[in-house]
Design a protein around this motif. Structure first.
Motif, short mmCIF file in Angstrom:
data_model
loop_
_atom_site.label_atom_id
_atom_site.label_comp_id
_atom_site.label_asym_id
_atom_site.label_seq_id
_atom_site.Cartn_x
_atom_site.Cartn_y
_atom_site.Cartn_z
N LYS A 124 -10.03 20.61 32.99
CA LYS A 124 -10.50 22.25 32.95
C LYS A 124 -11.18 22.59 34.25
CE LYS A 124 -13.16 24.29 29.75
NZ LYS A 124 -14.41 24.31 28.77
N LEU A 184 -11.62 23.17 38.47
CA LEU A 184 -10.51 23.73 38.98
C LEU A 184 -11.66 23.12 40.42
CD1 LEU A 184 -9.12 27.54 37.10
CD2 LEU A 184 -8.12 24.74 38.20
N TRP A 219 -13.22 26.77 36.73
CA TRP A 219 -12.78 26.05 35.98
C TRP A 219 -11.88 26.97 35.06
CZ3 TRP A 219 -17.60 26.74 36.71
CH2 TRP A 219 -18.62 27.64 35.63
N ASN A 220 -11.02 27.10 33.98
CA ASN A 220 -10.26 26.96 32.60
C ASN A 220 -10.85 27.82 31.66
OD1 ASN A 220 -7.73 26.90 34.31
ND2 ASN A 220 -7.21 25.37 34.39
N ASN A 233 -10.96 29.43 27.96
CA ASN A 233 -9.82 29.56 27.07
C ASN A 233 -10.91 30.02 25.99
OD1 ASN A 233 -8.19 30.08 25.11
ND2 ASN A 233 -7.43 28.04 24.97
N SER A 281 -5.71 36.04 32.53
CA SER A 281 -4.52 35.22 32.67
C SER A 281 -3.50 35.92 33.74
CB SER A 281 -4.24 34.55 31.33
OG SER A 281 -3.46 36.17 31.21
N THR A 307 -8.31 34.39 28.30
CA THR A 307 -7.81 33.67 28.81
C THR A 307 -8.05 33.32 30.14
OG1 THR A 307 -5.83 33.36 28.59
CG2 THR A 307 -6.37 32.10 26.98
N THR A 358 -9.88 32.23 34.26
CA THR A 358 -10.83 30.85 34.61
C THR A 358 -12.51 31.35 34.67
OG1 THR A 358 -10.46 31.70 37.07
CG2 THR A 358 -8.86 30.47 35.96
#
Length: 124
Positions: A26, A28, A59-60, A62, A81, A101, A103
């Protein structure tokens, strides 16, 4: 039938604080220490309320759940996204929809109250 003693009063609870670092999948940037204090979970486990905090990093994300956020401290940038972003600061209140989704970047220490609802998918 529920009574007054069934009301969850956060200020009188001693909810444990869970501290953690994000997984490499996750993460970044940075290595933000995060914590969560989940004050309430419904019996069906679909509804949760608590306090989340994070140090700077990105971080990502979702989302499988709907999340209401009330930013108490700090500044974060949420990016979808397609690269469009929203900067949120102390005092901002918003809902992130299930299926979102992108960051999440904490610019400076961020603290929020969260209210999450995770819809159960019907099984056929």
């Amino acid at each position: 039938m529920k009574h007054i003693n069934d009301i969850t009063l956060f200020s009188s609870q001693s909810t444990a604080v869970e501290s953690y670092h994000l997984t490499d999948e996750k993460l970044l940037t940075g290595d933000p220490l995060q914590s969560v204090q989940n004050h309430f979970e419904s019996p069906c486990k679909q509804f949760n309320v608590g306090v989340w905090q994070s140090e700077p990093g990105s971080w990502n994300i979702n989302y499988s759940e709907y999340e209401y956020c009330d930013i108490l401290e700090g500044c974060s940038i949420i990016t979808d996204s397609q690269g469009k972003s929203l900067t949120v600061n102390a005092g901002d209140k918003f809902v992130i929809p299930a299926g979102f989704t992108g960051t999440w970047e904490v610019v400076n220490h961020c603290k929020k109250i969260y209210v999450m609802f995770e819809q159960q998918l019907e099984q056929t």
